[in-house]
Write a protein that holds these residues in place. Structure first.
Motif, PDB file in Angstrom:
ATOM      1  N   LYS A  15       8.679  -3.223  -4.276  1.00 16.31           N
ATOM      2  CA  LYS A  15       8.572  -2.187  -5.300  1.00 16.31           C
ATOM      3  C   LYS A  15       8.201  -2.790  -6.652  1.00 16.31           C
ATOM      4  O   LYS A  15       7.360  -2.245  -7.374  1.00 16.31           O
ATOM      5  CB  LYS A  15       9.878  -1.405  -5.392  1.00 16.31           C
ATOM      6  CG  LYS A  15      10.095  -0.461  -4.214  1.00 16.31           C
ATOM      7  CD  LYS A  15      11.486   0.115  -4.133  1.00 16.31           C
ATOM      8  CE  LYS A  15      11.961   0.829  -5.336  1.00 16.31           C
ATOM      9  NZ  LYS A  15      13.309   1.434  -5.165  1.00 16.31           N
ATOM     10  N   LYS A  16       8.790  -3.934  -7.000  1.00 14.48           N
ATOM     11  CA  LYS A  16       8.514  -4.579  -8.286  1.00 14.48           C
ATOM     12  C   LYS A  16       7.066  -5.039  -8.402  1.00 14.48           C
ATOM     13  O   LYS A  16       6.498  -5.024  -9.486  1.00 14.48           O
ATOM     14  CB  LYS A  16       9.440  -5.780  -8.491  1.00 14.48           C
ATOM     15  CG  LYS A  16      10.848  -5.401  -8.841  1.00 14.48           C
ATOM     16  CD  LYS A  16      11.710  -6.639  -9.020  1.00 14.48           C
ATOM     17  CE  LYS A  16      13.163  -6.241  -9.232  1.00 14.48           C
ATOM     18  NZ  LYS A  16      14.044  -7.414  -9.287  1.00 14.48           N
ATOM     19  N   VAL A  17       6.496  -5.477  -7.308  1.00 13.30           N
ATOM     20  CA  VAL A  17       5.149  -6.048  -7.344  1.00 13.30           C
ATOM     21  C   VAL A  17       4.060  -5.041  -6.941  1.00 13.30           C
ATOM     22  O   VAL A  17       2.878  -5.313  -7.102  1.00 13.30           O
ATOM     23  CB  VAL A  17       5.101  -7.310  -6.451  1.00 13.30           C
ATOM     24  CG1 VAL A  17       5.071  -6.951  -4.982  1.00 13.30           C
ATOM     25  CG2 VAL A  17       3.957  -8.196  -6.806  1.00 13.30           C
ATOM     26  N   SER A  18       4.446  -3.874  -6.473  1.00 12.08           N
ATOM     27  CA  SER A  18       3.482  -2.941  -5.884  1.00 12.08           C
ATOM     28  C   SER A  18       2.404  -2.476  -6.859  1.00 12.08           C
ATOM     29  O   SER A  18       1.222  -2.445  -6.500  1.00 12.08           O
ATOM     30  CB  SER A  18       4.205  -1.731  -5.287  1.00 12.08           C
ATOM     31  OG  SER A  18       4.869  -0.999  -6.299  1.00 12.08           O
ATOM     32  N   LYS A  19       2.760  -2.101  -8.063  1.00 13.16           N
ATOM     33  CA  LYS A  19       1.762  -1.602  -9.008  1.00 13.16           C
ATOM     34  C   LYS A  19       0.729  -2.674  -9.323  1.00 13.16           C
ATOM     35  O   LYS A  19      -0.477  -2.424  -9.259  1.00 13.16           O
ATOM     36  CB  LYS A  19       2.414  -1.105 -10.287  1.00 13.16           C
ATOM     37  CG  LYS A  19       1.391  -0.535 -11.270  1.00 13.16           C
ATOM     38  CD  LYS A  19       2.013  -0.106 -12.565  1.00 13.16           C
ATOM     39  CE  LYS A  19       1.009   0.479 -13.534  1.00 13.16           C
ATOM     40  NZ  LYS A  19      -0.263  -0.173 -13.637  1.00 13.16           N
ATOM     41  N   ILE A  22      -1.597  -3.438  -6.316  1.00 12.37           N
ATOM     42  CA  ILE A  22      -2.641  -2.424  -6.129  1.00 12.37           C
ATOM     43  C   ILE A  22      -3.648  -2.486  -7.272  1.00 12.37           C
ATOM     44  O   ILE A  22      -4.849  -2.319  -7.053  1.00 12.37           O
ATOM     45  CB  ILE A  22      -2.041  -1.019  -5.959  1.00 12.37           C
ATOM     46  CG1 ILE A  22      -1.141  -0.959  -4.726  1.00 12.37           C
ATOM     47  CG2 ILE A  22      -3.148   0.047  -5.886  1.00 12.37           C
ATOM     48  CD1 ILE A  22      -1.812  -1.324  -3.416  1.00 12.37           C
ATOM     49  N   ASP A  23      -3.185  -2.768  -8.502  1.00 13.35           N
ATOM     50  CA  ASP A  23      -4.122  -2.956  -9.616  1.00 13.35           C
ATOM     51  C   ASP A  23      -5.124  -4.059  -9.282  1.00 13.35           C
ATOM     52  O   ASP A  23      -6.331  -3.900  -9.477  1.00 13.35           O
ATOM     53  CB  ASP A  23      -3.377  -3.343 -10.905  1.00 13.35           C
ATOM     54  CG  ASP A  23      -2.592  -2.206 -11.522  1.00 13.35           C
ATOM     55  OD1 ASP A  23      -2.807  -1.033 -11.156  1.00 13.35           O
ATOM     56  OD2 ASP A  23      -1.735  -2.506 -12.387  1.00 13.35           O
ATOM     57  N   ASP A  24      -4.601  -5.201  -8.807  1.00 11.68           N
ATOM     58  CA  ASP A  24      -5.460  -6.327  -8.435  1.00 11.68           C
ATOM     59  C   ASP A  24      -6.461  -5.920  -7.368  1.00 11.68           C
ATOM     60  O   ASP A  24      -7.668  -6.175  -7.491  1.00 11.68           O
ATOM     61  CB  ASP A  24      -4.634  -7.497  -7.894  1.00 11.68           C
ATOM     62  CG  ASP A  24      -3.712  -8.135  -8.909  1.00 11.68           C
ATOM     63  OD1 ASP A  24      -3.891  -7.909 -10.129  1.00 11.68           O
ATOM     64  OD2 ASP A  24      -2.788  -8.865  -8.474  1.00 11.68           O
ATOM     65  N   LEU A  25      -5.966  -5.301  -6.304  1.00  9.09           N
ATOM     66  CA  LEU A  25      -6.824  -4.946  -5.178  1.00  9.09           C
ATOM     67  C   LEU A  25      -7.845  -3.881  -5.537  1.00  9.09           C
ATOM     68  O   LEU A  25      -8.989  -3.932  -5.088  1.00  9.09           O
ATOM     69  CB  LEU A  25      -5.964  -4.496  -3.989  1.00  9.09           C
ATOM     70  CG  LEU A  25      -5.082  -5.591  -3.389  1.00  9.09           C
ATOM     71  CD1 LEU A  25      -4.157  -5.013  -2.332  1.00  9.09           C
ATOM     72  CD2 LEU A  25      -5.924  -6.722  -2.821  1.00  9.09           C
ATOM     73  N   ALA A  74      -6.867 -11.566  -0.283  1.00  9.45           N
ATOM     74  CA  ALA A  74      -5.774 -12.368   0.290  1.00  9.45           C
ATOM     75  C   ALA A  74      -5.105 -13.219  -0.779  1.00  9.45           C
ATOM     76  O   ALA A  74      -3.879 -13.335  -0.826  1.00  9.45           O
ATOM     77  CB  ALA A  74      -6.305 -13.261   1.416  1.00  9.45           C
ATOM     78  N   SER A  75      -5.888 -13.808  -1.651  1.00 13.73           N
ATOM     79  CA  SER A  75      -5.352 -14.635  -2.730  1.00 13.73           C
ATOM     80  C   SER A  75      -4.515 -13.804  -3.701  1.00 13.73           C
ATOM     81  O   SER A  75      -3.425 -14.223  -4.113  1.00 13.73           O
ATOM     82  CB  SER A  75      -6.504 -15.314  -3.471  1.00 13.73           C
ATOM     83  OG  SER A  75      -6.014 -16.132  -4.504  1.00 13.73           O
ATOM     84  N   ALA A  76      -4.999 -12.615  -4.048  1.00 14.84           N
ATOM     85  CA  ALA A  76      -4.259 -11.740  -4.968  1.00 14.84           C
ATOM     86  C   ALA A  76      -2.926 -11.315  -4.371  1.00 14.84           C
ATOM     87  O   ALA A  76      -1.886 -11.349  -5.052  1.00 14.84           O
ATOM     88  CB  ALA A  76      -5.105 -10.520  -5.317  1.00 14.84           C
ATOM     89  N   ASP A  79      -0.587 -14.440  -4.226  1.00 16.70           N
ATOM     90  CA  ASP A  79      -0.098 -14.814  -5.557  1.00 16.70           C
ATOM     91  C   ASP A  79       1.025 -13.889  -6.017  1.00 16.70           C
ATOM     92  O   ASP A  79       2.028 -14.352  -6.577  1.00 16.70           O
ATOM     93  CB  ASP A  79      -1.233 -14.793  -6.576  1.00 16.70           C
ATOM     94  CG  ASP A  79      -2.242 -15.908  -6.369  1.00 16.70           C
ATOM     95  OD1 ASP A  79      -1.963 -16.854  -5.599  1.00 16.70           O
ATOM     96  OD2 ASP A  79      -3.326 -15.824  -6.986  1.00 16.70           O
ATOM     97  N   ARG A  80       0.885 -12.603  -5.805  1.00 18.88           N
ATOM     98  CA  ARG A  80       1.925 -11.644  -6.226  1.00 18.88           C
ATOM     99  C   ARG A  80       3.222 -11.871  -5.466  1.00 18.88           C
ATOM    100  O   ARG A  80       4.304 -11.854  -6.038  1.00 18.88           O
ATOM    101  CB  ARG A  80       1.449 -10.205  -6.032  1.00 18.88           C
ATOM    102  CG  ARG A  80       0.353  -9.778  -6.970  1.00 18.88           C
ATOM    103  CD  ARG A  80       0.859  -9.619  -8.365  1.00 18.88           C
ATOM    104  NE  ARG A  80      -0.239  -9.303  -9.277  1.00 18.88           N
ATOM    105  CZ  ARG A  80      -0.099  -9.273 -10.578  1.00 18.88           C
ATOM    106  NH1 ARG A  80       1.063  -9.535 -11.139  1.00 18.88           N
ATOM    107  NH2 ARG A  80      -1.129  -8.995 -11.348  1.00 18.88           N
ATOM    108  N   VAL A  81       3.140 -12.083  -4.165  1.00 12.26           N
ATOM    109  CA  VAL A  81       4.347 -12.225  -3.338  1.00 12.26           C
ATOM    110  C   VAL A  81       5.011 -13.580  -3.568  1.00 12.26           C
ATOM    111  O   VAL A  81       6.242 -13.679  -3.597  1.00 12.26           O
ATOM    112  CB  VAL A  81       4.001 -11.995  -1.845  1.00 12.26           C
ATOM    113  CG1 VAL A  81       5.195 -12.295  -0.956  1.00 12.26           C
ATOM    114  CG2 VAL A  81       3.533 -10.552  -1.638  1.00 12.26           C
TER     115      VAL A  81
END
Length: 108
Positions: A15-19, A22-25, A74-76, A79-81
């Motif tokens: 939940k913390k990283v979701s926004k 999705i912005d990155d993707l 994949a990199s984005a 990196d987030r996770v």
């Protein structure tokens, strides 16, 4: 589309990283934000007959966008996770043929 299925991390972490993910993707893939679905799947990992911690496992189901876009996506995601301290993050892409993907009874 794309559909992103996530397991092996805590729901609150996703939940913390979701926004931002999705912005990155959205920027990489260049498709509208509302085309994305993000699904959290609770799972239990087993190793040698015991429950184990496991690691983040992210599946991306999408229409093929070429190797360069796939590598960037994949990199984005990784990196987030990894910001949560995971050593290993697995990202798997499944290309869906447009003629086999139906929305409201119509294929793409």
């Amino acid at each position: 589309m794309p559909h992103i299925r996530v397991r092996g991390i805590e729901l609150e972490q996703l939940k913390k990283v979701s926004k931002e993910m999705i912005d990155d993707l959205q920027s990489i893939i260049e498709c509208p934000r509302d085309y994305f679905t993000l699904e959290y799947i609770h799972s239990t990992f087993i190793f040698d007959g015991e429950v184990s911690k496991g690691y983040p496992f992210i599946e991306v189901l999408w229409f093929d966008r070429g190797q360069e876009i796939q590598d960037r996506a994949a990199s984005a995601i990784t990196d987030r996770v990894k910001k949560f301290g995971y050593e290993d993050v697995c990202v798997i892409f499944t290309d869906l043929p447009k003629h086999k993907y139906y929305e409201n009874g119509q294929h793409f």
